[in-house]
Structures are given as structure tokens and as C-alpha cells.
Scaffold this motif. Structure first.
Motif, mmCIF file in Angstrom:
data_model
loop_
_atom_site.group_PDB
_atom_site.id
_atom_site.type_symbol
_atom_site.label_atom_id
_atom_site.label_comp_id
_atom_site.label_asym_id
_atom_site.label_seq_id
_atom_site.Cartn_x
_atom_site.Cartn_y
_atom_site.Cartn_z
ATOM 1 N N SER A 113 25.048 40.561 33.116
ATOM 2 C CA SER A 113 25.942 40.796 34.260
ATOM 3 C C SER A 113 27.398 40.634 33.832
ATOM 4 O O SER A 113 27.690 40.035 32.782
ATOM 5 C CB SER A 113 25.638 39.785 35.366
ATOM 6 N N GLY A 114 28.275 41.125 34.690
ATOM 7 C CA GLY A 114 29.699 40.994 34.412
ATOM 8 C C GLY A 114 30.129 39.539 34.349
ATOM 9 O O GLY A 114 30.942 39.151 33.503
ATOM 10 N N ALA A 115 29.569 38.723 35.247
ATOM 11 C CA ALA A 115 29.949 37.306 35.277
ATOM 12 C C ALA A 115 29.580 36.615 33.968
ATOM 13 O O ALA A 115 30.355 35.809 33.435
ATOM 14 C CB ALA A 115 29.269 36.610 36.458
ATOM 15 N N THR B 156 32.241 37.621 31.353
ATOM 16 C CA THR B 156 33.566 36.980 31.435
ATOM 17 C C THR B 156 33.468 35.487 31.124
ATOM 18 O O THR B 156 34.363 34.914 30.509
ATOM 19 C CB THR B 156 34.230 37.186 32.817
ATOM 20 N N TYR C 222 39.089 39.411 40.619
ATOM 21 C CA TYR C 222 37.709 38.907 40.626
ATOM 22 C C TYR C 222 37.084 39.150 39.261
ATOM 23 O O TYR C 222 37.156 40.259 38.720
ATOM 24 C CB TYR C 222 36.894 39.631 41.708
ATOM 25 N N HIS C 223 36.513 38.097 38.700
ATOM 26 C CA HIS C 223 35.867 38.244 37.381
ATOM 27 C C HIS C 223 34.433 37.748 37.410
ATOM 28 O O HIS C 223 33.881 37.395 36.360
ATOM 29 C CB HIS C 223 36.669 37.481 36.324
ATOM 30 N N GLY C 224 33.833 37.668 38.597
ATOM 31 C CA GLY C 224 32.440 37.234 38.693
ATOM 32 C C GLY C 224 32.320 35.877 39.363
ATOM 33 O O GLY C 224 33.309 35.153 39.536
ATOM 34 N N GLU D 222 41.923 42.222 34.870
ATOM 35 C CA GLU D 222 41.452 43.601 34.987
ATOM 36 C C GLU D 222 42.651 44.494 34.681
ATOM 37 O O GLU D 222 43.789 44.122 35.015
ATOM 38 C CB GLU D 222 41.043 43.890 36.435
ATOM 39 N N ASN E 60 39.250 45.118 42.518
ATOM 40 C CA ASN E 60 38.659 44.279 43.551
ATOM 41 C C ASN E 60 39.662 44.008 44.666
ATOM 42 O O ASN E 60 39.424 43.196 45.554
ATOM 43 C CB ASN E 60 38.155 42.969 42.942
ATOM 44 N N ASP F 127 39.251 42.509 31.245
ATOM 45 C CA ASP F 127 37.991 42.611 31.981
ATOM 46 C C ASP F 127 37.787 44.066 32.396
ATOM 47 O O ASP F 127 38.319 44.541 33.403
ATOM 48 C CB ASP F 127 38.032 41.680 33.201
ATOM 49 N N VAL G 58 34.929 45.363 33.254
ATOM 50 C CA VAL G 58 33.624 45.472 33.927
ATOM 51 C C VAL G 58 33.570 46.728 34.812
ATOM 52 O O VAL G 58 32.563 47.424 34.849
ATOM 53 C CB VAL G 58 33.327 44.181 34.726
ATOM 54 N N ILE G 59 34.680 47.042 35.489
ATOM 55 C CA ILE G 59 34.697 48.277 36.293
ATOM 56 C C ILE G 59 35.314 49.442 35.514
ATOM 57 O O ILE G 59 34.795 50.546 35.532
ATOM 58 C CB ILE G 59 35.486 48.078 37.607
ATOM 59 N N LYS H 276 29.118 47.320 34.617
ATOM 60 C CA LYS H 276 28.845 48.442 35.516
ATOM 61 C C LYS H 276 28.501 49.795 34.853
ATOM 62 O O LYS H 276 27.317 50.074 34.624
ATOM 63 C CB LYS H 276 30.000 48.561 36.493
#
Ligand SMILES: Cc1ncc(COP(=O)(O)O)c(C=O)c1O
Length: 447
Positions: A132-134, A137, A160-162, A225, A230, A258, A260-261, A286
Motif C-alpha cells: 500500500s501507499g502508506a 511512505t 496526505y501520505h497514508g 506530493e 488530496n 510521494d 503514490v498518485i 495506485k
């Protein structure tokens, strides 16, 4: 409709108005035995008001709920579905792998194929996978602390980073807006845990430089990010990401981007390529998995050489499990088809410009902010620009929620929250975007 009732029976009228009785029935069953009737805070009330719809199937850019209502999907599971729902290449890859075995919990050859592909696409030296992203990070921050021998990190307000303790501050949560900047965003996080997390306002060059100067010998990492997705779509001002990179380089601080997105979405090489910056460590999730739970941290060799037994700890039974690896490899391979990012750019711009025209034609007090291939967001605000978390808190979130509900009736699925983001996938077409813009235009007239 009363939106904050704790009695699920109060929602009958709403369920019938939307023709979502079956979804509602499923939610009621869930609410009895699952806190909030969901498996994630992001999937229950008040994010979804009064309850989330229940989806039974999806194909391409369309989804069908339990009552067989069809929607054109611009949430795409909060970003992962970069190829839409049930893409044949991903389904085939996973089916083939399932026949061969679903878990070995040790190195397998496809995992190395994927690692080579990620390293090649991101232009980083080394990579590790998790789920997962969390997790990504969290590991990135531990690695930065281990590598530098320092404790503090800088994170930006609203980012937001998880859902892990190092970063759950200044990112929404339980408190009223005025408390969002300092206190943990959840009960159960010891304040001592966050004593090492310094919050800085996004796009505030001065505050960032001052904070780094004051604490340079204590700061292990700056995590950000590239675009705050977010908070909708809050872009970095010219030079902001480069300033972060320079401050990190000059002060022995690890620059954690980050992605993630943004990873594999803004460009083949993610935000590093799109914004021409170089991270020390980057996190991906993601789009990497195309809807399957896999994440990665990638970065510079001299840092990653410390992610070994006896130094910085990182483990997970399900890390790089073959099903997710197969899906991920298929997802990245599909992205490599010629014209993919041109298509994202074209559709992303079309969506942004279409929404801007709809806002203008209907004399709505709103703006649209976008990032080309990465999608966009509409904000109900009289500000000219949303630059940071504090700006975003002044927007009319309840109006956005109303728009979301009215769009459901027109078969278009937007996230209910203004601080989320409108995503494009390879399966969206120009006519899907036109359909979406026409629905938004009609709804803005009604609001
Ligand atoms: C930028 C960013 N980082 C990290 C995460 C956490 O990812 P996950 O929900 O997979 O733990 C998210 C989730 O939305 C995210 O948007």
C-alpha cells in the motif's frame, strides 16, 4: 435529507430517490457489524453522505451499483484504475499467474522483471515492493532517518501520505478545521510521535527555507506530493519542487517525492519527469498496480543500500506477491503503448476546459485547477487560485457534495469531496468527457 443521522432507517427516502435501495440494504447490514459500515475511513460517512453506494461490477470507464444503475466513473477507485475496470490485459495476467501459484513469499522472476521495469521508467537506481501507499511512505521515512541519522521530517499542511502515525497531522481527520494544523488527525497517536513532524504551508518558499535553516541538523527528510491531489489539484508554484530539491541537497536531507498518485500517471517517469525534478526516494502505488494492491519505494543506491538486514528494517509477507506483480507488469506494459500519455493529456485538458466553460456559462462562482494528463478538480470558491490547505478550507464543500449527488442521478460518478480529484483512464473516450461536462453543466444550472 438529514445527512448526519446515526439511524440508518432515516435514509430510506434518500435511497428511494436515487433508486439505490439494494445499496442501502447492504450498507445497513455492514453498519451493524463494521464500524462506519466500511473497511476504511475513506469509504464511509461523512465522506459518503449518507452512505456509500455498493458496486457490483465495472468495465472500462463504467460501473454498475447493486441496483444496476450505470455510472461513468471519474473516481477510478481514488486513482489506481489507470486502465479502468477489469482491463482484459490485467485480468489475463492475473488469471495466468493464479493458475501457476498465488504466493511464494520469496523472490520470483516476475518480481525482478517488474523491478527492472520500474527502475527503467522512474530512472531511479533501486526498488523495493510492498502493498500500500502508506507502507511505502512509512518505509521511505524510516529509511531517510536511518540513512541520515536524523529524526525530524517536514510535511506540508493538508498533504496526505497514508494512515500511519508519522504523517497523520495537518491532513484532516477528527478535529474542527482550526485544529487541523497542529494536532494528530486521529485519536490514538501519541503526541510524542508527531514531535518530530514539522508542518509547513505548501507553496510558502519563505516558511520552508526558514524551517530548514532552523532545524537543518535535525531534519532527515522532506516529504511531499508533487501536486497536492488530496486537496483536489493544488499545483506547485514555479520552482517550488526545485527549491525543495535544492534545500535537501544542500542540507543532507532526503527528498521523498510521494508519487503514490502521480507516479506513472503524469508521465511515464511520473512527476519527476513532468516537473523535471530528481527525488532521492520516491514512493509509488495506485497506477503501479492498476487496481491491485502493490506499492514501491525507489531511490538512489547510496540510500537504498541501507535497506538491508542489520540496518533499516523493511518486510512484509505479501510484499511482491505474484498476483499483484503480474497485474503491475501488465499495467506498466499497457501504459507503454504508443500515444498513452498524449491521450491522457488530451482528455485531461478537455475535461478541465469543458468544466471551465460550464462554470463560465452558468455564472457559477467556481474555478477549475488541472494538471494535464493527471486530471483536475472543480472548486466552489471566489478565490482565483487554490494555493494551499488553508485556501482549500474556504471552499464550499457542501455545494460540491450536492453536485456529486445530482451527478449520480445523471449517471456520472464524481467523488463527493472537493478535496479529491477527477481521474482519467486509458478507457475514457472523448465522448465520455463530453457526457461528463454536459452533466456538470446541467447540474451547475440547478445548484
Ligand atoms: C499521495 C498519497 N500517498 C499515500 C497514500 C496512501 O496510500 P494507501 O491508501 O494505499 O495506503 C495516498 C492515498 O490516497 C496518497 O494519495
Amino acid at each position: 435529507m438529514a445527512s448526519s443521522s446515526s439511524n440508518p432507517d432515516d435514509y430510506v427516502e434518500y435511497a428511494e430517490g436515487l433508486n439505490t435501495r439494494k445499496s442501502y440494504g447492504i450498507y445497513k447490514r455492514a453498519a451493524k457489524i463494521m464500524p462506519g459500515g466500511a473497511s476504511s475511513h475513506g469509504q464511509c460517512f461523512p465522506v459518503f453522505d449518507p452512505y456509500p453506494l455498493t458496486f457490483e461490477r465495472g468495465k472500462g470507464a463504467r460501473i454498475w451499483d447493486a441496483d444496476e444503475n450505470e455510472y461513468l466513473d471519474f473516481i477510478l477507485a481514488m486513482g489506481p484504475l489507470i486502465h479502468g475496470h477489469a482491463h482484459p490485459a490485467l485480468v489475463k495476467a492475473v488469471q495466468e499467474q493464479a493458475e501457476k501459484g498465488t504466493m511464494f513469499a520469496v523472490l520470483h522472476s516476475k518480481e525482478v522483471d517488474l523491478a527492472e521495469k520500474v527502475v527503467e521508467m522512474t530512472k531511479l537506481d533501486m526498488v523495493r515492493f510492498s502493498n500500500s501507499g502508506a507502507e511505502a511512505t512509512q518505509t521511505a521515512i524510516r529509511l531517510a532517518r536511518g540513512y541520515t541519522g536524523k529524526k525530524k521530517i517536514i510535511k506540508f499542511e493538508g498533504a496526505y501520505h497514508g494512515g500511519h502515525d508519522y504523517v497523520l497531522v495537518g491532513s484532516g481527520g477528527n478535529g474542527p478545521p482550526t485544529s487541523l494544523f497542529k494536532i494528530p488527525s486521529s485519536w490514538g497517536i501519541p503526541e510524542e510521535t508527531l514531535a518530530n513532524t514539522l508542518l509547513v504551508r505548501w507553496n510558502d518558499f519563505n516558511a520552508l527555507e526558514k524551517t530548514v535553516k532552523r532545524h537543518a541538523n535535525e531534519i532527515a527528510a522532506i516529504i511531499t506530493e508533487p501536486v497536492l491531489m488530496n486537496l483536489g489539484t493544488v499545483l506547485p508554484e514555479e520552482g517550488f519542487l526545485q527549491t525543495i530539491q535544492e534545500l535537501c541537497n544542500a542540507n543532507d536531507i532526503v527528498f521523498i517525492l510521494d508519487e503514490v498518485i502521480s507516479g506513472f500517471r503524469l508521465a511515464r517517469g511520473g512527476a519527476q519527469e513532468y516537473f523535471n525534478v530528481k527525488a532521492d526516494v520516491a514512493t509509488y502505488a495506485k497506477a503501479l498496480g492498476g487496481g491491485f494492491p502493490i506499492s514501491a519505494i525507489a531511490g538512489k543506491k547510496e540510500i537504498f543500500e541501507n535497506l538491508v538486514p542489520g540496518k533499516v528494517f523493511h518486510a512484509g509477507t505479501y510484499n511482491a506477491n505474484p498476483l499483484c506483480v503480474a497485474a503491475s507488469f501488465a499495467s506498466l506494459t499497457e501504459l507503454d503503448r504508443p500515444g498513452t500519455y498524449q491521450k491522457f493529456t488530451k482528455l485531461g485538458n478537455m475535461l478541465q476546459e469543458g468544466l471551465e466553460r460550464a462554470v463560465e456559462d452558468t455564472h457559477t462562482t467556481a474555478i477549475v485547477q488541472g494538471v494535464g494528463p493527471g486530471g483536475c478538480q472543480l472548486y466552489f470558491t471566489n478565490l482565483k487560485k487554490i494555493r494551499n490547505f488553508r485556501d482549500s478550507l474556504t471552499c464550499d464543500a457542501s455545494k460540491y457534495m450536492k453536485m456529486h449527488k445530482k451527478l449520480l442521478k445523471r449517471g456520472v460518478y464524481f467523488h463527493p469531496q472537493q478535496n479529491e480529484h477527477l481521474f482519467i483512464c486509458t478507457q475514457h473516450t472523448e465522448s465520455d468527457v463530453e457526457e461528463c461536462v454536459a452533466a456538470v453543466r446541467a447540474v451547475l444550472r440547478e445548484l
